[in-house]
Design an enzyme around this catalytic site. Structure first.
Site, PDB file in Angstrom:
ATOM      1  N   ASN A  65      34.032  13.317 -30.243  1.00  0.00           N
ATOM      2  CA  ASN A  65      33.950  11.855 -30.170  1.00  0.00           C
ATOM      3  C   ASN A  65      34.051  11.182 -31.535  1.00  0.00           C
ATOM      4  O   ASN A  65      34.322   9.972 -31.617  1.00  0.00           O
ATOM      5  CB  ASN A  65      32.638  11.415 -29.505  1.00  0.00           C
ATOM      6  CG  ASN A  65      32.628  11.618 -28.001  1.00  0.00           C
ATOM      7  OD1 ASN A  65      31.563  11.679 -27.391  1.00  0.00           O
ATOM      8  ND2 ASN A  65      33.806  11.737 -27.387  1.00  0.00           N
ATOM      9  N   ASP A 112      30.183  10.337 -18.067  1.00  0.00           N
ATOM     10  CA  ASP A 112      31.570   9.923 -18.290  1.00  0.00           C
ATOM     11  C   ASP A 112      31.890   8.635 -17.520  1.00  0.00           C
ATOM     12  O   ASP A 112      31.386   8.431 -16.417  1.00  0.00           O
ATOM     13  CB  ASP A 112      32.515  11.044 -17.830  1.00  0.00           C
ATOM     14  CG  ASP A 112      33.953  10.784 -18.234  1.00  0.00           C
ATOM     15  OD1 ASP A 112      34.174  10.087 -19.239  1.00  0.00           O
ATOM     16  OD2 ASP A 112      34.854  11.265 -17.535  1.00  0.00           O
TER      17      ASP A 112
END
Length: 227
Positions: free
Chosen positions: A53, A5
């Site tokens: 995503n 991340d």
């Protein structure tokens, strides 16, 4: 397992497009995979692209798929030469044809390698994986091939591709967030967790070593009492 991340924030802090952060993150992937191989880790699962995503801006998704293709092409030789087995987990049917054209042959070519397994979580979601396994069991039960009364924790776990290398011992998340974001939900039941402030493109070998050293100092009790 690693939740990588912070790519977008890394780029924004530098006044660059998010795609630049993903490119820098791809370099970090190469760096950390090599470090894990040198350490002799048996398996590494990277959360490369989640099911959620796909809802990101199309330009960013296209850039991510392009970087994935580039990674698979550029690392093919090193993966094969270092006896690494590449596997992929998730809804691979959603991946673009260009990605599948390089991913599938590499998975096949490396399938007998034994030194380390590198699992890429692509179009992956922990909840989705569990639901898919539950559907399989329900179909078999409805067809009379499976007695529902015989379904156990291990029965369900055996249907989860993410557990083909075993339960994760350690899950690392970079970027300063304190959640696992639908990653390896079933296997993470007793995994040790490490949350780091470091954004993924800045994640170094030393950060990896520190996370592993922290893991080694912990006492894993699995619901039992300590020593």
């Amino acid at each position: 397992g690693i939740i990588m991340d912070g790519n977008g924030r890394w780029a924004e802090l530098r006044g660059e497009r998010r795609e630049a952060g993903h490119k820098a993150g791809s370099a970090a992937v190469r760096r950390i995979v090599r470090a894990c191989r040198r350490l002799g880790l048996e398996a590494l699962t990277l959360y490369a692209f989640s099911e959620q995503n796909w809802s990101r801006p199309s330009g960013e998704v296209e850039a991510l798929m392009g970087l994935l293709t580039e990674f698979l092409v550029s690392e093919r030789g090193e993966i094969l030469e270092n006896d690494i087995r590449l596997v992929a987990i998730g809804d691979l049917s959603r991946l673009p044809e260009a990605v599948r054209e390089v991913l599938d042959p590499l998975r096949k070519a490396s399938s007998e390698n034994q030194k380390m397994t590198l699992a890429l979580a692509l179009s992956y979601g922990g909840r989705e994986e569990i639901a898919a396994a539950a559907r399989e069991l329900a179909i078999e039960a409805a067809a009379g091939r499976l007695d529902p009364a015989t379904i156990t924790v291990d029965t369900l776990g055996a249907r989860l591709p993410s557990l083909s290398v075993g339960d994760p011992d350690l899950i690392i998340r970079t970027g300063g967030e304190f959640r696992i974001s639908n990653f390896l939900l079933y296997g993470a039941a007793y995994a040790e967790l490490a949350f780091l402030d470091r954004l993924w493109p800045d994640f170094t070998e030393e950060d990896l070593f520190a996370a592993i050293a922290s893991y080694q100092r912990r006492e894993r009790r699995f619901g039992l009492v300590g020593k």
